[in-house]
Design an enzyme around this catalytic site. Structure first.
Site, PDB file in Angstrom:
ATOM      1  N   GLU A 165       0.607  -1.418   0.138  1.00  0.00           N
ATOM      2  CA  GLU A 165       0.123   0.127  -0.154  1.00  0.00           C
ATOM      3  C   GLU A 165       0.722   1.187  -0.008  1.00  0.00           C
ATOM      4  OE1 GLU A 165      -3.028  -0.319   3.042  1.00  0.00           O
ATOM      5  OE2 GLU A 165      -4.128  -1.858   1.765  1.00  0.00           O
ATOM      6  N   GLU A 361      -5.137  -8.848  -0.078  1.00  0.00           N
ATOM      7  CA  GLU A 361      -6.123  -8.741   1.048  1.00  0.00           C
ATOM      8  C   GLU A 361      -7.655  -8.383   0.913  1.00  0.00           C
ATOM      9  OE1 GLU A 361      -4.567  -5.598   3.744  1.00  0.00           O
ATOM     10  OE2 GLU A 361      -2.734  -6.048   3.451  1.00  0.00           O
TER      11      GLU A 361
HETATM   12  C1  BGP Z   1      -4.848  -2.673   5.002  1.00  0.00           C
HETATM   13  C2  BGP Z   1      -3.494  -2.971   5.603  1.00  0.00           C
HETATM   14  C3  BGP Z   1      -3.550  -4.199   6.558  1.00  0.00           C
HETATM   15  C4  BGP Z   1      -4.773  -4.073   7.405  1.00  0.00           C
HETATM   16  C5  BGP Z   1      -5.974  -3.612   6.689  1.00  0.00           C
HETATM   17  C6  BGP Z   1      -7.194  -3.417   7.598  1.00  0.00           C
HETATM   18  O1  BGP Z   1      -4.780  -1.153   4.662  1.00  0.00           O
HETATM   19  O2  BGP Z   1      -2.347  -3.388   4.573  1.00  0.00           O
HETATM   20  O3  BGP Z   1      -2.221  -3.886   7.210  1.00  0.00           O
HETATM   21  O4  BGP Z   1      -4.599  -3.197   8.629  1.00  0.00           O
HETATM   22  O5  BGP Z   1      -5.931  -2.463   6.066  1.00  0.00           O
HETATM   23  O6  BGP Z   1      -7.093  -2.058   8.116  1.00  0.00           O
HETATM   24  P1  BGP Z   1      -7.612  -1.801   9.632  1.00  0.00           P
HETATM   25  O7  BGP Z   1      -7.008  -2.612  10.591  1.00  0.00           O
HETATM   26  O8  BGP Z   1      -7.307  -0.274   9.905  1.00  0.00           O
HETATM   27  O9  BGP Z   1      -8.973  -2.100   9.727  1.00  0.00           O
END
Ligand code: BGP
Length: 466
Positions: A165, A361
């Site tokens: 990201e 993801e």
């Molecule tokens: C993405 C990241 C992850 C994870 C996910 C969920 O942006 O790559 O590391 O954190 O988001 O986000 P959050 O934990 O803020 O809900």
């Protein structure tokens, strides 16, 4: 479009799940590891990374669960300060040993390791020494870190992701560290340029050191819809995609800045320092694939020039602003749930770049507690994943070369924004933000559901969807 005779998921599809080091490992100062900027983050209320899910001490037990689930692939990140406690120079043997055991254990269990080189956790010492991603010095240190990883794991690991990201300095600026003497907008574009160079160098080194491996970026993408068919809104949605997605993907895959973004930077006096040779390096680094982190879509409308105090990253005055999409449900955190948006996105990316894609993801966070008989009935997660996988399958039928899908996350871990209050896992971890309890692992209903999906290579989706 729905097909009368759809084909299933490809053979050897990488059914996976993902985590990242600072959110999952814990042991943040153990066995030689030093602090990362995430361990030290004061802006994030919940980033007590000292224990997290305690994976560092329980990885064998965790991999046994992955095996039981039938995972084909596991995406994890390596902690830079665990490998290089000073950011560069002396290598921490205990850090190498940990990841060596992890990779060996995964392979013994028939699980393909997918390594993310950088997932937000820059060594704090480099931040203090020269301002981290604001200085070009980081390119050399990142290259050295990559060489250490490729030398130690290049023979055993085929799939690599450079940076997770990269868009975060724009979309989640609370994850970055800025210098309060330089205008933030200028720093963001400057960091972006430097990160792109670091990503390109990593690929250049990878080609020499890991000739049989595959490498690419993992980008968080929320595609933008026009809030109405008013031409100004349609144009605003296109621009929002240019600034939030194609700025990065055109740099990665076409080796150039988008003209309109470049003009915007010029007009606002925020063009990064582009040195001789930079664009050649960026252009010569050809990734093998794109990793997509997908959670939500956005709706935008045209925004007037004179919006007062545009503090949020969701507004660029004169260009666009994010608005509610009345057609979509939201998570408890207001993230719009949009499975069809994933199909649209995959098709757009495929049409534009014609590259293999892996979902790195996808998942839903929620507040969860155990029932009296120690279960977690997470039907909303099953429903979310089911609908997104159905759209992935349709995208495959549309012709998208989708070779894998990783659920975020394999097990509950520290949510970047909300700690253990926001859980994503297929496996529950018995702790909360105040009490570490026994950190026991408990399979949620979604674990059993995903196992069926993997066992049938996605075929059980058809039955489950009826
Ligand atoms: C993405 C990241 C992850 C994870 C996910 C969920 O942006 O790559 O590391 O954190 O988001 O986000 P959050 O934990 O803020 O809900």
């Amino acid at each position: 479009m729905i097909y009368k005779n759809p084909k299933g998921f490809p053979k050897n599809f990488l059914w996976g799940a993902a985590t990242s080091a600072y959110q999952f490992e814990g042991a943040h100062l153990e066995d030689g590891k030093t602090m990362s900027i995430m361990d030290a983050s004061i802006d994030l209320k919940y980033t007590d990374t000292s224990v997290a899910s305690d994976h560092y001490h329980r990885f064998k037990e965790d991999i046994r669960l992955m095996n039981e689930l039938g995972l084909k692939a596991y995406r994890f990140s390596i902690s830079w300060p665990r490998i290089l406690p000073m950011g560069r120079g002396k290598i921490n043997k205990k850090g190498i040993d940990f990841y060596r055991q992890l990779v060996a254990e995964l392979k013994d269990n028939g699980i393909e390791p997918l390594i993310t080189i950088y997932h937000f956790d820059l060594p704090l010492c480099l931040q203090k020494e020269y301002g981290g991603w604001l200085s070009r010095k980081v390119i050399e240190d990142f290259s050295y870190y990559c060489k250490v990883l490729f030398k130690n794991f290049g023979n055993d690991v085929k799939y690599w992701f450079t940076i997770n990201e990269q868009s975060n300095m724009f979309l989640l600026p609370h994850l970055m560290v800025f210098n309060d003497k330089i205008p933030i907008e200028k720093q963001k574009y400057s960091m972006n340029h430097i990160m792109t160079l670091a990503h390109a160098r990593a690929i250049e080194i990878f080609r020499e050191m890991v000739p049989n491996g595959k490498i690419g970026p993992a980008l968080g993408i929320s595609p933008n819809y026009p809030a109405s068919c008013k031409p100004e809104d349609v144009e605003a949605a296109k621009i929002a995609d240019d600034f939030n997605t194609y700025l990065f993907t055109d740099l990665y895959f076409r080796g150039c800045y988008r003209e309109n973004v470049l003009k915007y930077m010029e007009e606002n006096d925020i063009v990064p320092m582009i040195e001789k040779g930079d664009m050649e390096l960026i252009g010569s680094a050809k990734p093998d694939f794109l990793g997509v982190n997908y959670y939500q879509s956005k709706a935008v409308r045209y925004a007037r020039e004179n919006i007062q105090n545009p503090t949020s990253s969701e507004i660029i005055p004169g260009l666009y602003k994010v608005v509610d999409n009345p057609y979509l449900d939201k998570t408890k955190w207001g993230w719009e749930i949009d499975p069809i948006g994933l199909r649209i996105l995959l098709n757009n990316l495929n049409d534009r770049y014609h590259l293999p894609i892996i979902i790195t993801e996808n998942g839903i966070g929620d507040i969860e507690t155990l029932t009296i008989d120690e279960r977690v009935h997470d039907e909303y997660r099953i429903n979310f994943l089911k609908k997104h996988l159905e759209q992935c399958n349709l995208a495959v039928n549309d012709g998208v070369n989708l070779f894998g899908y990783c659920i975020w996350s394999f097990m509950d871990l520290l949510s970047t924004s909300s700690g253990f209050n926001k859980r994503y896992g297929l496996v529950y971890v018995n702790r909360n933000d105040r009490d570490l309890k026994d950190l026991k692992r408990i399979k949620k209903d979604s674990f059993y559901w995903y196992k069926e999906i993997i066992d049938s290579n996605g075929k059980s989706l058809e039955n489950l969807l009826k």
